[in-house]
Design an enzyme around this catalytic site. Structure first.
Site, PDB file in Angstrom:
ATOM      1  N   ARG A 170       2.433  14.713  85.329  1.00  0.00           N
ATOM      2  CA  ARG A 170       1.651  16.651  84.536  1.00  0.00           C
ATOM      3  C   ARG A 170       2.612  17.807  84.345  1.00  0.00           C
ATOM      4  O   ARG A 170       2.476  18.846  83.908  1.00  0.00           O
ATOM      5  CB  ARG A 170      -0.079  16.655  84.329  1.00  0.00           C
ATOM      6  CG  ARG A 170      -0.718  15.120  83.913  1.00  0.00           C
ATOM      7  CD  ARG A 170      -2.203  15.492  83.913  1.00  0.00           C
ATOM      8  NE  ARG A 170      -2.401  14.192  83.183  1.00  0.00           N
ATOM      9  CZ  ARG A 170      -4.208  13.609  83.478  1.00  0.00           C
ATOM     10  NH1 ARG A 170      -4.725  14.329  84.822  1.00  0.00           N
ATOM     11  NH2 ARG A 170      -4.363  13.341  82.771  1.00  0.00           N
ATOM     12  N   LYS A 181     -12.514  -4.116  75.904  1.00  0.00           N
ATOM     13  CA  LYS A 181     -13.710  -4.467  74.554  1.00  0.00           C
ATOM     14  C   LYS A 181     -13.247  -4.256  73.060  1.00  0.00           C
ATOM     15  O   LYS A 181     -12.548  -3.057  73.024  1.00  0.00           O
ATOM     16  CB  LYS A 181     -14.830  -3.509  75.009  1.00  0.00           C
ATOM     17  CG  LYS A 181     -15.744  -3.924  76.333  1.00  0.00           C
ATOM     18  CD  LYS A 181     -16.339  -2.917  76.952  1.00  0.00           C
ATOM     19  CE  LYS A 181     -17.393  -3.447  77.794  1.00  0.00           C
ATOM     20  NZ  LYS A 181     -18.310  -2.130  78.549  1.00  0.00           N
TER      21      LYS A 181
HETATM   22  P1  AMP Z   1      -9.827  -0.119  78.417  1.00  0.00           P
HETATM   23  O1  AMP Z   1     -10.076   0.371  79.254  1.00  0.00           O
HETATM   24  O2  AMP Z   1     -10.702  -0.349  77.486  1.00  0.00           O
HETATM   25  O3  AMP Z   1      -8.297   0.155  77.652  1.00  0.00           O
HETATM   26  O4  AMP Z   1      -9.510  -1.401  78.789  1.00  0.00           O
HETATM   27  C1  AMP Z   1      -7.955  -1.230  80.110  1.00  0.00           C
HETATM   28  C2  AMP Z   1      -8.697  -2.791  80.863  1.00  0.00           C
HETATM   29  O5  AMP Z   1      -8.628  -3.564  80.537  1.00  0.00           O
HETATM   30  C3  AMP Z   1      -7.149  -3.234  82.089  1.00  0.00           C
HETATM   31  O6  AMP Z   1      -7.589  -2.612  83.598  1.00  0.00           O
HETATM   32  C4  AMP Z   1      -7.718  -4.462  82.163  1.00  0.00           C
HETATM   33  O7  AMP Z   1      -7.435  -5.149  83.634  1.00  0.00           O
HETATM   34  C5  AMP Z   1      -8.454  -4.690  81.419  1.00  0.00           C
HETATM   35  N1  AMP Z   1      -8.293  -6.133  80.767  1.00  0.00           N
HETATM   36  C6  AMP Z   1      -7.361  -6.811  79.729  1.00  0.00           C
HETATM   37  N2  AMP Z   1      -7.515  -7.894  79.236  1.00  0.00           N
HETATM   38  C7  AMP Z   1      -8.016  -8.238  79.430  1.00  0.00           C
HETATM   39  C8  AMP Z   1      -9.721 -10.156  79.712  1.00  0.00           C
HETATM   40  N3  AMP Z   1      -8.893 -10.351  79.370  1.00  0.00           N
HETATM   41  N4  AMP Z   1     -10.851  -9.312  80.834  1.00  0.00           N
HETATM   42  C9  AMP Z   1     -11.212  -8.343  81.514  1.00  0.00           C
HETATM   43  N5  AMP Z   1     -10.151  -7.513  80.915  1.00  0.00           N
HETATM   44  C10 AMP Z   1      -9.597  -7.156  80.883  1.00  0.00           C
END
Ligand code: AMP
Length: 425
Positions: free
Chosen positions: A35, A218
């Site tokens: 940053r 999610k």
């Molecule tokens: P987000 O903050 O929603 O972009 O999610 C990122 C997180 O999603 C990362 O820490 C990944 O470990 C997790 N992730 C990705 N694929 C999976 C999965 N199949 N099951 C559980 N967590 C996941």
């Protein structure tokens, strides 16, 4: 609209909002200075043109109270080294008139953490939203926020907004302050200009085919973006944890995979929306699954079984943690030939080396398409971490520095930090 290239900084004081919210270790040492490096072009430009700099930022979440652990004094030396100039420090950002007045051309003053004052964020302190006096307290705080912003503005002749990471917040230093400068004395910094242009390339100025890849954990947290992208993309790859909400919605079994049971209708709606908009929806057909993963240590437990199966036929006790080989190929094929690419969110639990293959296949395909002339924008903390982990940072077009700000921009929302400058009359 004023720009940093047109403004005459000679003999002027510029107050610059940067994002110096850098991670520190327990000894107050900076562990990642991305940053600080990101703000340098703007800061150096002002100094090179004979201006004086007043740098302001927040660090952490001190919630309106002084907290020495979040003092920007800890990074003065690092900023000075990066800038190649001595940096003075004002220990009270709201009472720095004397220090600001004494600044000469070529000198630099850094203000203490803006969020030591609740006025910066402008949220009333110590009162809950359901309190009958909340609205009055909010009104009072908004008035105080204006006074705080006016004070900051009084230190300088011009204002530069260069903190993309907080551009989605309407805070005193990111937006309100702009009201106290005339239209010729406020402008976006170089970092903001680059970020805004990158977003424009994927939302308005699109070279086709446009492929977006949305992953992460999610579907519910990405729905705003998915909906906005539906009217813009040619192909949409949905991967990561949300794969299983779709698999279940289509009648599959997903074992103990992450699955939002209350979002099955939403998944089906997204499929319908894709059809209606003529968007090719690409979902992972197979997954790498395991029966023993520890999310605390982000590693497999001893004796864990790891295998590949169809994403909609996962046995009880197993969970899908990465895209399987067939899905990886599907994703790579979909990315091939793209001319505009947006990637947000990993295709698996990339933090563990056993489940990086899906994200790696995507990252490699993006790098290859970029080499063939595509514009690729990588945004959101985890996809950026992926690109860095795979050593591909210099093989994509642009890596955004803003997490929440980038996501809100791609959802189509106006960022207050941008509007304060762009929509100024
Ligand atoms: P987000 O903050 O929603 O972009 O999610 C990122 C997180 O999603 C990362 O820490 C990944 O470990 C997790 N992730 C990705 N694929 C999976 C999965 N199949 N099951 C559980 N967590 C996941």
């Amino acid at each position: 609209m004023q720009t940093i290239d047109n403004y005459k900084f000679a003999g002027k004081k510029a107050i610059v909002r940067v994002d110096f919210n850098v991670p520190l270790d327990e000894n107050g040492k900076i562990t990642d200075d991305t940053r600080i490096r990101g703000a340098l072009p703007t800061l150096k430009k002002v100094l090179a043109d004979g201006g004086a700099l007043i740098i302001m930022s927040h660090m952490g979440k001190p919630k309106g109270k002084v907290n020495p652990k979040m003092s920007l004094k800890q990074i003065v030396d690092a900023v000075s080294k990066a800038l190649g100039a001595p940096v003075k420090f004002a220990p009270d950002c709201a009472n720095a008139s004397a220090e600001a007045a004494a600044l000469k051309a070529g000198e630099v003053l850094m203000l203490e953490n803006l969020r030591f004052y609740p006025e910066e964020e402008g949220k009333p302190v110590g009162i809950e939203k359901d309190d009958p006096n909340y609205d009055a307290a909010k009104k009072e705080m908004k008035a105080k926020q204006k006074e705080f912003a006016k004070k900051l503005a009084s230190y300088a002749d011009c204002y530069i907004m260069d903190a993309f990471g907080t551009a989605h917040r309407s805070h005193a230093s990111t937006a309100v302050i702009a009201d106290y400068f005339d239209v010729d004395s406020k402008m976006l910094g170089y970092l903001m200009e680059k970020e805004v242009k990158a977003v424009d390339n994927v939302l308005n100025n699109i070279n086709r085919p446009f492929v977006a890849i949305m992953g992460g954990s999610k579907v519910s947290t990405k729905i705003g973006i998915i909906e906005n992208l539906m009217t813009k993309v040619d192909k949409l790859i949905l991967c990561g944890g949300m794969t299983y909400t779709f698999a279940k919605a289509n009648g599959g079994t997903v074992g103990s995979s992450i699955c939002e049971e209350d979002k099955l209708d939403l998944a089906l709606n997204i499929q319908e929306l894709a059809k209606k908009n003529n968007v090719e929806l690409v979902l992972g057909s197979d997954s790498v699954v395991t029966n023993a993963f520890d999310f605390g240590s982000m590693s497999l437990k001893p004796g864990a079984q790891v295998k590949v199966c169809a994403s909609g036929a996962i046995e009880d006790g197993f969970e899908g943690l990465d895209a399987g080989p067939e899905s990886q190929k599907k994703f790579a094929d979909a990315i091939k030939g793209a001319k505009t690419i947006l990637w947000n969110g990993p295709a698996g639990v990339f933090e563990c080396d056993d489940f990086t293959a899906g994200s790696k296949a995507i990252a490699n395909a993006i790098a290859a398409a970029t080499k063939e002339g595509a514009f690729s924008l990588i945004g959101g903390g985890d996809s950026v971490a992926c690109i860095n982990k795979f050593g591909l940072a210099d093989q994509v077009s642009y890596i955004s520095t803003g997490g929440g700000a980038l996501l809100e921009a791609i959802e189509g929302k106006t960022l207050p930090g941008v509007a304060a400058i762009r929509d100024a009359k």
